[in-house]
Design a protein around this motif. Structure first.
Motif, PDB file in Angstrom:
ATOM      1  N   TYR A   1       2.357 -18.790  18.393  1.00 20.74           N
ATOM      2  CA  TYR A   1       3.431 -18.353  17.079  1.00 20.74           C
ATOM      3  C   TYR A   1       4.537 -17.235  17.384  1.00 20.74           C
ATOM      4  N   GLY A   2       3.727 -16.378  17.964  1.00 17.92           N
ATOM      5  CA  GLY A   2       4.208 -14.682  17.956  1.00 17.92           C
ATOM      6  C   GLY A   2       3.930 -14.147  16.602  1.00 17.92           C
ATOM      7  N   ASN A   3       2.771 -14.661  15.841  1.00 17.18           N
ATOM      8  CA  ASN A   3       2.818 -13.436  14.776  1.00 17.18           C
ATOM      9  C   ASN A   3       1.456 -13.561  14.149  1.00 17.18           C
ATOM     10  N   GLU A   4      -0.097 -13.223  15.273  1.00 17.55           N
ATOM     11  CA  GLU A   4      -0.918 -12.612  14.405  1.00 17.55           C
ATOM     12  C   GLU A   4      -1.124 -11.090  14.004  1.00 17.55           C
ATOM     13  N   ALA A   5       0.199 -11.058  14.659  1.00 21.11           N
ATOM     14  CA  ALA A   5       0.119  -9.110  13.891  1.00 21.11           C
ATOM     15  C   ALA A   5       0.600  -9.004  12.739  1.00 21.11           C
ATOM     16  N   GLY A   6       1.578  -9.595  11.748  1.00 23.01           N
ATOM     17  CA  GLY A   6       1.882 -10.047  11.059  1.00 23.01           C
ATOM     18  C   GLY A   6       1.242 -10.550   9.864  1.00 23.01           C
ATOM     19  N   VAL A   7       0.402 -11.608  10.332  1.00 20.21           N
ATOM     20  CA  VAL A   7      -0.942 -11.806   9.884  1.00 20.21           C
ATOM     21  C   VAL A   7      -2.141 -10.975   9.499  1.00 20.21           C
TER      22      VAL A   7
END
Length: 276
Positions: A53-59
């Motif tokens: 998803y490419g959004n682990e950092a944002g989570v």
């Protein structure tokens, strides 16, 4: 909605998972941060992301900034198809932990069996090591069909706690769910609203009108009453709140039967044998 309003499902390893959570598929990193922040504020305590998803950092940023105790939030991530294999999985997991800013995840999944690669058994053995090291509390799979599960169970030591698959009223996967239930593998539903395509179904609209709720709430309630874990996705604050507000009513047996009858085998996602 208070977090303790969401029931927890006990897993075969003794851990438990909130029955309803937030999925963040096709949400970019910055939007994921905003969306997760909203969800946590509203009372969500279950977040489902993935390397792909490419959004682990944002989570992870949203979780860190939320003020919610880390141990009160159930976090799932997944290894992607091009990272399968023993060593690749270990490295991928390290990257996911770093992006999330966590020392441990609650659940680590194989995202797809990717049968043409023939690496999911090797991948799962790496995940068994990660679990033994205490860096993932539970391990499981996603998009596995019965034949994938049969092989995995025959060649590895730890029974997956969850199989996360597409389940929605048009694709109810009853045989797969029964196979998992007999082996104490919980079924978790992704795309429970069929990417919105099902929301104008006349049967669902009639039931929604009878309860003065939305069709999305009808569908999510149906999942919950089936004993499934469910992870609807939205980035709209009002819909994120609405999706959580599904614990104050019950579908009648007749309503449940009417939704059961919608099963046609129609997928909105890919078939697992055709991915990877």
């Amino acid at each position: 909605m208070t977090p303790d309003a969401v029931p927890r499902i006990r897993l075969n390893d003794g851990n438990s998972i909130p029955q309803l959570g937030l999925g963040v598929y096709k949400v970019d990193d910055d939007e994921a941060e905003r969306t997760v922040a909203t969800a946590l504020e509203l009372g969500y305590r279950h977040l489902d992301t993935a390397e792909y998803y490419g959004n682990e950092a944002g989570v992870g940023r949203a979780l860190a900034a939320s003020g919610v105790d880390r141990d009160d939030v159930y976090v799932t991530t997944k290894v992607w198809n091009d990272q399968q294999g023993y060593d690749s999985t270990l490295h991928s997991f390290d990257r996911s932990l770093a992006k999330l800013g966590l020392d441990v995840v609650d659940l680590y999944l194989i995202h797809w069996p990717a049968p043409r690669q023939d690496l999911y058994v090797e991948t799962y053995r790496a995940m068994e090591r990660i679990r033994q090291e205490g860096r993932a509390r539970s391990i499981g799979v996603s998009n596995f069909q019965t034949h994938h599960l049969e092989r995995l169970l025959g060649e590895t030591d730890v029974v997956p706690v969850i199989n996360q698959v597409e389940v929605q009223p048009w694709l109810q996967q009853r045989e797969l769910r029964a196979f998992g239930e007999a082996r104490h593998i919980v079924t978790e539903a992704w795309s429970p609203l069929a990417r919105g395509r099902i929301l104008e179904d006349p049967v669902l609209l009639r039931i929604a009108s009878a309860h003065d709720i939305s069709t999305a709430q009808v569908v999510l309630r149906w999942h919950l009453q089936q004993g499934l874990v469910v992870i609807p996705k939205s980035v709209t604050p009002s819909r994120i709140a609405e999706n959580l507000d599904v614990f104050g009513f019950d579908l009648t047996p007749d309503e449940t039967a009417a939704i059961d009858a919608l099963d046609s085998g129609e997928r909105v996602g890919s078939h697992p044998d055709e991915v990877g």
